[in-house]
Scaffold this motif. Sequence first.
Motif, PDB file in Angstrom:
ATOM      1  N   GLU A 184       0.818  -1.222   0.000  1.00  0.00           N
ATOM      2  CA  GLU A 184       0.000   0.000   0.000  1.00  0.00           C
ATOM      3  C   GLU A 184       0.846   1.264   0.000  1.00  0.00           C
ATOM      4  O   GLU A 184       0.516   2.249  -0.664  1.00  0.00           O
ATOM      5  N   PHE A 185       1.958   1.229   0.723  1.00  0.00           N
ATOM      6  CA  PHE A 185       2.793   2.447   0.764  1.00  0.00           C
ATOM      7  C   PHE A 185       3.344   2.755  -0.623  1.00  0.00           C
ATOM      8  O   PHE A 185       3.481   3.914  -1.002  1.00  0.00           O
ATOM      9  N   LEU A 186       3.597   1.706  -1.388  1.00  0.00           N
ATOM     10  CA  LEU A 186       4.123   1.921  -2.736  1.00  0.00           C
ATOM     11  C   LEU A 186       3.025   2.464  -3.658  1.00  0.00           C
ATOM     12  O   LEU A 186       3.250   3.374  -4.455  1.00  0.00           O
ATOM     13  N   LEU A 187       1.814   1.900  -3.484  1.00  0.00           N
ATOM     14  CA  LEU A 187       0.693   2.369  -4.311  1.00  0.00           C
ATOM     15  C   LEU A 187       0.330   3.823  -4.012  1.00  0.00           C
ATOM     16  O   LEU A 187      -0.265   4.509  -4.842  1.00  0.00           O
ATOM     17  N   ALA A 188       0.694   4.267  -2.814  1.00  0.00           N
ATOM     18  CA  ALA A 188       0.353   5.640  -2.435  1.00  0.00           C
ATOM     19  C   ALA A 188       1.296   6.661  -3.070  1.00  0.00           C
ATOM     20  O   ALA A 188       1.048   7.862  -3.005  1.00  0.00           O
ATOM     21  N   ILE A 189       2.377   6.189  -3.679  1.00  0.00           N
ATOM     22  CA  ILE A 189       3.322   7.107  -4.336  1.00  0.00           C
ATOM     23  C   ILE A 189       2.760   7.497  -5.702  1.00  0.00           C
ATOM     24  O   ILE A 189       2.509   6.635  -6.536  1.00  0.00           O
ATOM     25  N   ASN A 190       2.562   8.788  -5.912  1.00  0.00           N
ATOM     26  CA  ASN A 190       1.926   9.207  -7.162  1.00  0.00           C
ATOM     27  C   ASN A 190       2.872   9.841  -8.175  1.00  0.00           C
ATOM     28  O   ASN A 190       2.501  10.072  -9.309  1.00  0.00           O
ATOM     29  N   ASP A 191       4.093  10.060  -7.732  1.00  0.00           N
ATOM     30  CA  ASP A 191       5.077  10.651  -8.635  1.00  0.00           C
ATOM     31  C   ASP A 191       5.844   9.524  -9.330  1.00  0.00           C
ATOM     32  O   ASP A 191       6.479   8.697  -8.661  1.00  0.00           O
ATOM     33  N   PRO A 192       5.771   9.447 -10.652  1.00  0.00           N
ATOM     34  CA  PRO A 192       6.411   8.343 -11.357  1.00  0.00           C
ATOM     35  C   PRO A 192       7.890   8.166 -11.021  1.00  0.00           C
ATOM     36  O   PRO A 192       8.359   7.036 -10.871  1.00  0.00           O
ATOM     37  N   ALA A 193       8.628   9.254 -10.881  1.00  0.00           N
ATOM     38  CA  ALA A 193      10.067   9.117 -10.596  1.00  0.00           C
ATOM     39  C   ALA A 193      10.290   8.519  -9.210  1.00  0.00           C
ATOM     40  O   ALA A 193      11.155   7.654  -9.020  1.00  0.00           O
ATOM     41  N   GLY A 251      -1.817  -7.789 -19.412  1.00  0.00           N
ATOM     42  CA  GLY A 251      -3.246  -7.915 -19.665  1.00  0.00           C
ATOM     43  C   GLY A 251      -4.103  -7.534 -18.480  1.00  0.00           C
ATOM     44  O   GLY A 251      -5.237  -7.979 -18.364  1.00  0.00           O
ATOM     45  N   ARG A 252      -3.551  -6.713 -17.597  1.00  0.00           N
ATOM     46  CA  ARG A 252      -4.339  -6.272 -16.446  1.00  0.00           C
ATOM     47  C   ARG A 252      -4.117  -4.775 -16.255  1.00  0.00           C
ATOM     48  O   ARG A 252      -3.021  -4.284 -16.473  1.00  0.00           O
ATOM     49  N   PRO A 253      -5.148  -4.080 -15.793  1.00  0.00           N
ATOM     50  CA  PRO A 253      -4.954  -2.655 -15.493  1.00  0.00           C
ATOM     51  C   PRO A 253      -4.214  -2.519 -14.168  1.00  0.00           C
ATOM     52  O   PRO A 253      -3.841  -3.513 -13.565  1.00  0.00           O
ATOM     53  N   GLY A 254      -3.999  -1.322 -13.712  1.00  0.00           N
ATOM     54  CA  GLY A 254      -3.383  -1.153 -12.393  1.00  0.00           C
ATOM     55  C   GLY A 254      -2.568   0.106 -12.288  1.00  0.00           C
ATOM     56  O   GLY A 254      -2.046   0.625 -13.262  1.00  0.00           O
ATOM     57  N   HIS A 255      -2.473   0.542 -11.080  1.00  0.00           N
ATOM     58  CA  HIS A 255      -1.844   1.810 -10.729  1.00  0.00           C
ATOM     59  C   HIS A 255      -0.368   1.861 -11.155  1.00  0.00           C
ATOM     60  O   HIS A 255       0.071   2.803 -11.795  1.00  0.00           O
ATOM     61  N   VAL A 256       0.379   0.809 -10.804  1.00  0.00           N
ATOM     62  CA  VAL A 256       1.811   0.822 -11.087  1.00  0.00           C
ATOM     63  C   VAL A 256       2.036   0.912 -12.583  1.00  0.00           C
ATOM     64  O   VAL A 256       2.845   1.691 -13.071  1.00  0.00           O
ATOM     65  N   ARG A 257       1.286   0.123 -13.307  1.00  0.00           N
ATOM     66  CA  ARG A 257       1.440   0.117 -14.744  1.00  0.00           C
ATOM     67  C   ARG A 257       1.025   1.459 -15.360  1.00  0.00           C
ATOM     68  O   ARG A 257       1.668   1.969 -16.265  1.00  0.00           O
ATOM     69  N   ARG A 258      -0.061   2.003 -14.830  1.00  0.00           N
ATOM     70  CA  ARG A 258      -0.548   3.276 -15.365  1.00  0.00           C
ATOM     71  C   ARG A 258       0.525   4.348 -15.225  1.00  0.00           C
ATOM     72  O   ARG A 258       0.783   5.133 -16.125  1.00  0.00           O
ATOM     73  N   LEU A 259       1.190   4.342 -14.061  1.00  0.00           N
ATOM     74  CA  LEU A 259       2.190   5.388 -13.829  1.00  0.00           C
ATOM     75  C   LEU A 259       3.504   5.135 -14.561  1.00  0.00           C
ATOM     76  O   LEU A 259       4.182   6.070 -14.954  1.00  0.00           O
ATOM     77  N   LEU A 260       3.865   3.873 -14.696  1.00  0.00           N
ATOM     78  CA  LEU A 260       5.201   3.587 -15.238  1.00  0.00           C
ATOM     79  C   LEU A 260       5.194   3.016 -16.643  1.00  0.00           C
ATOM     80  O   LEU A 260       6.182   3.120 -17.356  1.00  0.00           O
ATOM     81  N   GLY A 261       4.108   2.383 -17.027  1.00  0.00           N
ATOM     82  CA  GLY A 261       4.109   1.710 -18.317  1.00  0.00           C
ATOM     83  C   GLY A 261       3.299   2.437 -19.376  1.00  0.00           C
ATOM     84  O   GLY A 261       3.325   2.057 -20.534  1.00  0.00           O
ATOM     85  N   GLY A 262       2.593   3.466 -18.975  1.00  0.00           N
ATOM     86  CA  GLY A 262       1.704   4.103 -19.926  1.00  0.00           C
ATOM     87  C   GLY A 262       0.544   3.189 -20.234  1.00  0.00           C
ATOM     88  O   GLY A 262       0.334   2.175 -19.568  1.00  0.00           O
ATOM     89  N   ALA A 263      -0.220   3.506 -21.258  1.00  0.00           N
ATOM     90  CA  ALA A 263      -1.431   2.754 -21.558  1.00  0.00           C
ATOM     91  C   ALA A 263      -1.110   1.411 -22.191  1.00  0.00           C
ATOM     92  O   ALA A 263      -1.805   0.430 -21.979  1.00  0.00           O
TER      93      ALA A 263
END
Length: 345
Positions: free
Chosen positions: A91-100, A132-144
């Motif tokens: 959860e602490f990692l998911l709470a990080i919103n800055d990609p860097a 093949g799954r959505p998700g926060h980490v991917r959205r921030l680091l992998g793009g769409a």
Amino acid sequence: LKKTIGAAVVGRHLSSVEQTPSGPAPLYAQTLAREFNVLVPANEMKPKSVHPTAEEWNFAAADAMVAFAEQHGMAVHGHTLFWPQDRHTQEFLLAINDPAALQAQIVAQTRAMVRHFGGRVRVWDAVNEAVGRPGHVRRLLGGATGYEHVALAFRVARDELDKLGHRNVKLLYNDNNIERPSSDPKARVNLVYGMLKDFATRTPRVPVDGVGFQYHIGLGGATGAEWRETAQRLIDLGLTVSVTELDINLGRDEVKSPELLRAQRDKYFGIVQACMQLPACTGVTTWGFTDKHTWLKAFDPDGVGSDGPNPYPAPLLFDESYAKKPAYYGVLRALRLLSTPGPTG
Ligand code: XIL
């Protein structure tokens, strides 16, 4: 030509003692050490277990399992460095919103885990279930559409291993429901292939050594012959293949008929045989080994979750009393194909 046969292990059972007709015996630990040469901690090396909060690191449970494996001449297969699904990411990692900042955290924890285990973990499911799954980490680091977060984890893990001088430690991409070939370009099996082909053809290439096929199925799941087709395409990219989490559930009936147990035996045989037939298949690992302790008792593979846990899936090689099931003999027969010379010797 050497293949491994492994089992996923729940650490707390290693010290358990069972009542047997001839007195108490540590059947879990004994059966594991006698029958398998690879140990995978089922939960104890997951990022959520090892590094649950920003302040905490817990290596004790995993270290005890590594010690058990070493005492019994077993290799350790690590699971896993990065599992980029919200449910399995801290959860602490998911709470990080800055990609860097997020990237820095993933790099730091991946390096720390690799460094801690060094050469004592022979192969890692470096990244688990990312495609093949959505998700926060991917959205921030992998793009769409990209998988840059996956590439990052592999590069960092390999770089750390190189620095430590552990060039023989292998890094796998591990996923489920990728065994059966599909003509649908959106099917996960094809998305994984596309990602790994992209990784293999970059300069420098993304350092993925092989693909782990979880292979959680029922009797209708991918046959060995179907899986061989999928595996061959990946082998043609220069990758190894491994069956990493095999279990074959028999559904919800309490009474397992001899017919069902024989069908399960034949299914196990076909899958292990396929691995024997592929020189690039490194081995087969089952997710547990006794029906007494299968994760499927608490997880319903058919998604009938409202009915509660599935009490009788009987998916493994040993029954609730640690007796060998027909499935065990199916696996044994397939393993023996290795030592039996073929027509050309
Ligand atoms: C499972 C464990 O076996 C359970 O004990 C835990 O409660 C949930 O996770 N795919 C994976 C494994 O990659 O990490 C999962 O392990 C099973 C499915």
